[in-house]
Scaffold this motif. Structure first.
Motif: not given
Length: 77
Positions: A73-77
Motif C-alpha cells: 500500500e502506497y500512502r501519500n504523506p
C-alpha cells in the motif's frame, strides 16, 4: 608417481612407505575395477544438473507467486 606405484602392485599386495609431493603414503590394493566408470559418472553429473535446474525453476516460480500475492500500500504523506 602415486598411480605408478599403485599400478605396479598386485591385488592383495601392499607397498612400502613412500613419499610424494603430497606427503607420505602406504598403498594396499584390495581389488581392481575392470569397467570404465566415466560414462556412469557423466550420467550422474547430468542427473544432478537436471535436478538442480528443476529446483532452481521451482524456487523461481515460488518467489514469483510470493511477489504476486504480496500486498503493498502506497500512502501519500
Amino acid at each position: 608417481e602415486f598411480e605408478e606405484k599403485m599400478n605396479a602392485l598386485a591385488v592383495g599386495e601392499m607397498s612400502d612407505i613412500f613419499q610424494s609431493r603430497f606427503g607420505w603414503h602406504l598403498i594396499k590394493v584390495f581389488d581392481r575395477r575392470e569397467e570404465n566408470m566415466a560414462e556412469e559418472y557423466q550420467r550422474g553429473k547430468a542427473r544432478e544438473q537436471i535436478r538442480q535446474r528443476k529446483i532452481d525453476e521451482e524456487m523461481e516460480t515460488w518467489l514469483r507467486s510470493m511477489r504476486d500475492e504480496a500486498y503493498v500500500e502506497y500512502r501519500n504523506p
